[in-house]
Write an enzyme that holds these catalytic residues in place. Structure first.
Site, mmCIF file in Angstrom:
data_model
loop_
_atom_site.group_PDB
_atom_site.id
_atom_site.type_symbol
_atom_site.label_atom_id
_atom_site.label_comp_id
_atom_site.label_asym_id
_atom_site.label_seq_id
_atom_site.Cartn_x
_atom_site.Cartn_y
_atom_site.Cartn_z
ATOM 1 N N SER A 1 66.913 79.395 6.216
ATOM 2 C CA SER A 1 67.486 80.340 7.202
ATOM 3 C C SER A 1 68.310 81.421 6.515
ATOM 4 O O SER A 1 68.229 82.603 6.869
ATOM 5 C CB SER A 1 68.422 79.598 8.154
ATOM 6 O OG SER A 1 67.712 78.971 9.155
ATOM 7 N N LYS B 1 58.128 74.673 18.513
ATOM 8 C CA LYS B 1 58.263 74.886 17.065
ATOM 9 C C LYS B 1 56.876 75.008 16.427
ATOM 10 O O LYS B 1 55.894 75.240 17.120
ATOM 11 C CB LYS B 1 59.078 73.745 16.457
ATOM 12 C CG LYS B 1 60.497 73.638 17.029
ATOM 13 C CD LYS B 1 61.324 74.857 16.679
ATOM 14 C CE LYS B 1 62.698 74.806 17.317
ATOM 15 N NZ LYS B 1 63.466 76.031 17.084
ATOM 16 N N ARG C 1 53.312 80.871 19.390
ATOM 17 C CA ARG C 1 54.715 80.587 19.738
ATOM 18 C C ARG C 1 55.275 81.668 20.681
ATOM 19 O O ARG C 1 54.871 82.826 20.622
ATOM 20 C CB ARG C 1 55.535 80.438 18.456
ATOM 21 C CG ARG C 1 55.077 79.193 17.695
ATOM 22 C CD ARG C 1 55.829 78.983 16.436
ATOM 23 N NE ARG C 1 57.225 78.716 16.668
ATOM 24 C CZ ARG C 1 58.135 78.643 15.698
ATOM 25 N NH1 ARG C 1 57.772 78.837 14.443
ATOM 26 N NH2 ARG C 1 59.385 78.380 15.979
ATOM 27 N N ASP D 1 66.052 71.157 13.899
ATOM 28 C CA ASP D 1 64.952 70.974 12.937
ATOM 29 C C ASP D 1 64.936 69.574 12.325
ATOM 30 O O ASP D 1 63.965 69.192 11.673
ATOM 31 C CB ASP D 1 65.054 72.024 11.818
ATOM 32 C CG ASP D 1 64.765 73.429 12.340
ATOM 33 O OD1 ASP D 1 64.145 73.558 13.411
ATOM 34 O OD2 ASP D 1 65.168 74.400 11.678
#
Ligand code: S3P
Length: 425
Positions: A23, A338, A121, A311
């Site tokens: 990230s 996801k 997604r 996650d």
């Protein structure tokens, strides 16, 4: 590539330095491309996803040089230039959603594309607020490809229905280019790497509880050192707790409280864990984690902790198979959006191995403790976190397991297998 995992007999022992946070690597690449001058990014992720962000900003004019395989020198004139070709975000939702916010506010048009999984997604979550700011984004049924006609945007005060750092970051980045104050309020706080890094780079950004406000700002290039990824550390935390006779130290792990929900959960489950040498690196909390094999018990995981460990839920499910009693996960419906539908996929694959796990609409319950049998093939559904969670399950199964398409680990953690072999005795 299929991978055979054999049950671990002797425990995991030793010390590893956890590799770079995915990230934060995305943000370092993307935000540095908006800062005039040269930024130095140390410990950039080797994962494919952050490299998608690098390639996209390179296509938009940033000059990128690797000084070694994890040190990036990025030079930008701060003003992005349009690209005549589509911008390929690969498998990376973070690349697509963050870049959409920036590109919507430029004076050129862009097309963002992704692989098969990313193209399925949901993008409505970012298109709706960006349209409220005046953005023009064309898509089929709110899925990639996203055709973005750059515009002058205006500031908004957005109440997000989701606790999502990608949505929050997308709007804040668009807000960076508007006159006025743009605010995003979330139902619960999601990871705040964007807020921290934008502040570190000089942006006019403030946080009040679950509301973040940004004003037009010029970003300054910085030397950014990226810490280790707690989401990658999670596989070693889980394995260290459930593989008998293990004791491992995980060094340089990001401990940002908006990311470290797994540490709160393992503490509730009775884990033998210590946090050592806490420090701050480039505006992020960092430390070392020592874990050893523990008698775990089940717990409930729901509400505001969900975005802080979203996650990690697949590997928490694996860990919960070795905890006495029930581990219940609720309020996690977004796990279905996801890289795979992680509620269905983790339930299905753990059931194949012999786990007692049931699926809910917004989560699952694991009835522990059960011996996993293995002796079968499991799927990854082209999802890196499923692949790594199955590997941990294989370590505690009775018989070998074969993991299909294991190479998907390269999305976030190409060093994964090597790191596990370094801990074998
Ligand atoms: C991420 C935010 C989370 C997470 C993803 C990375 C980020 O997604 O699942 O792996 O870097 O901002 P959401 O914001 O969609 O929850």
């Amino acid at each position: 590539m299929d991978k055979i995992v054999t049950p671990n007999k002797n425990g995991l022992k030793g010390e590893i330095v956890i590799p770079s946070d995915k990230s934060i690597s995305h943000r370092a690449a993307i935000f540095s491309s908006l800062a005039k001058g040269t930024s130095l990014i140390k410990n950039f992720s080797r994962g494919k996803d952050p490299h998608s962000s690098l390639q996209v900003v390179q296509a938009l004019g940033a000059d990128i040089e690797f000084l070694d395989d994890t040190t990036v020198r990025l030079t930008s004139c701060a003003k992005l230039q349009g690209s005549s070709t589509s911008l390929d975000c690969g498998n990376s939702g973070t690349t697509m959603r963050l870049m959409a916010g920036i590109l919507a506010a430029q004076n050129f048009n862009s097309v963002l594309i992704g692989d098969e999984s990313l193209s399925k997604r949901p993008m409505k979550r970012i298109i709706t607020p960006l349209e409220l700011m005046g953005a023009k984004i064309y898509s089929e049924d709110f899925h990639a490809p996203l055709k973005i006609h750059g515009q002058n945007l205006h500031a908004i005060d957005y109440k997000s229905p989701l606790a999502s750092a990608q949505v929050k970051s997308c709007i804040l980045l668009a807000g960076l280019f508007t006159d006025g104050k743009t605010s995003v309020t979330e139902p619960f706080v999601s990871r705040d790497h964007t807020e921290r890094m934008l502040k570190f780079m000089g942006a006019d950004i403030s946080v009040d509880n679950t509301t973040v406000t940004i004003k037009k700002s010029l970003l300054q290039p910085q030397n950014i050192e990226i810490c280790g990824d707690i989401s990658s550390a999670a596989y070693f935390i889980a394995a260290g707790l459930i593989v008998p006779d293990s004791k491992i130290i995980l060094k340089n792990v990001g401990l940002n409280s908006t990311r470290a929900g797994i540490l709160e959960v393992i503490e509730k489950m009775g884990a033998n864990v210590k946090i050592l040498d806490k420090r701050i690196i480039s505006g992020e909390d960092v430390g070392d984690i020592e874990v050893q094999t523990s008698e775990l018990h089940g717990c409930e995981i729901s509400g505001d902790i969900i975005p802080r460990l979203i996650d990690e839920l697949p590997v928490i499910a694996v860990m919960a198979t070795q905890a006495e009693g029930d581990t219940v996960v609720k309020d996690a419906k977004d796990l279905r959006n996801k890289e795979s539908d992680r509620i269905t996929t983790i339930v299905k694959e753990l059931q194949k191995l012999g786990a007692d796990i049931e699926e809910f609409d917004d989560g699952f319950v694991v009835h522990g403790k059960t011996q996993l049998y293995g002796g079968c093939e499991v799927n990854t559904y082209n999802d890196h976190r499923l692949a790594m969670s199955m590997f941990v399950a294989g370590l505690i199964s009775k018989k070998d397991i074969s993991i299909k398409d294991f190479n998907w680990v390269n999305i976030s953690f190409p060093e994964f297998e090597q790191y596990f072999s370094n801990l074998e005795v």
